[in-house]
Design an enzyme around this catalytic site. Structure first.
Site, PDB file in Angstrom:
ATOM      1  N   CYS A 106      18.237  21.920  16.689  1.00  0.00           N
ATOM      2  CA  CYS A 106      18.528  22.874  15.632  1.00  0.00           C
ATOM      3  C   CYS A 106      18.645  22.185  14.266  1.00  0.00           C
ATOM      4  O   CYS A 106      17.692  21.610  13.791  1.00  0.00           O
ATOM      5  CB  CYS A 106      19.767  23.675  15.997  1.00  0.00           C
ATOM      6  SG  CYS A 106      19.879  25.259  15.143  1.00  0.00           S
ATOM      7  N   HIS A 107      19.828  22.211  13.649  1.00  0.00           N
ATOM      8  CA  HIS A 107      20.035  21.624  12.326  1.00  0.00           C
ATOM      9  C   HIS A 107      20.310  20.126  12.370  1.00  0.00           C
ATOM     10  O   HIS A 107      20.459  19.493  11.326  1.00  0.00           O
ATOM     11  CB  HIS A 107      21.199  22.321  11.615  1.00  0.00           C
ATOM     12  CG  HIS A 107      20.888  23.703  11.145  1.00  0.00           C
ATOM     13  ND1 HIS A 107      20.948  24.796  11.980  1.00  0.00           N
ATOM     14  CD2 HIS A 107      20.506  24.164   9.937  1.00  0.00           C
ATOM     15  CE1 HIS A 107      20.618  25.885  11.298  1.00  0.00           C
ATOM     16  NE2 HIS A 107      20.342  25.532  10.054  1.00  0.00           N
TER      17      HIS A 107
END
Length: 173
Positions: A106-107
């Site tokens: 994800c991030h």
């Protein structure tokens, strides 16, 4: 117990993604891997963005990164903070320079971007940081999981069942 004898460091700060932290930790422990939770402070409670909590085992300053076979960085909002910490960036650079496993979802790609290690690395992330990854030199792909040597990346929580087998396979080597 396919990962017996392997050691992985996972890093947290407040607002980590609960699933992206707990799912890999549980799965790696089931495979026999020793997982250490590191944060700015040892033995402190950190809260995930959906309300689950974890307690850190060690402070970043206590970590001997050379003793680990891999580092796992969960997503959520925590990576935007973690990418500002010199210790975290040094962990990532050491793992990269020594071709040890780096797992991001994800991030979490933000941390690799700030560490300056993404030039010509094929990877994925949540599409929301696609441009950040590309500006850092990554060859971004919209795929559930991408393995490029020792760097394994995934987009988001629904990709966890595909991400963990790749991490485990890489750690077994």
């Amino acid at each position: 117990m396919e990962l017996l004898g392997k050691k992985v460091l996972t890093i947290v700060s407040n607002d980590f993604d609960d699933l992206e932290f707990f799912y890999p930790m549980i799965r790696l422990k089931e495979a026999g891997c020793e997982v250490t939770i590191a944060a700015e402070e040892a033995n402190k409670d950190y809260k995930g963005k959906y309300g689950l909590h974890t307690k850190s085992d060690v402070a970043f300053k206590q970590v001997d990164i050379k003793s680990y076979d891999g580092i796992i960085i969960p997503g959520g909002w925590a990576p935007d903070y973690l990418r500002r910490l010199p210790e975290v960036l040094n962990f990532v650079r050491y793992m990269h320079d020594n071709k040890k496993i780096i797992g991001v979802i994800c991030h979490a790609g933000w941390v690799l971007s700030s560490a300056g290690i993404l030039k010509d690395v094929r990877m994925t992330s949540t599409p929301g940081i696609k441009d950040d990854m590309m500006y850092a030199g990554a060859l971004w792909a919209d795929e559930p999981v991408v393995s490029d040597g020792h760097i394994i990346s995934a987009r988001r929580p629904p990709d966890l069942p595909l991400y963990l087998p790749e991490l485990i396979k890489a750690l077994k080597k």
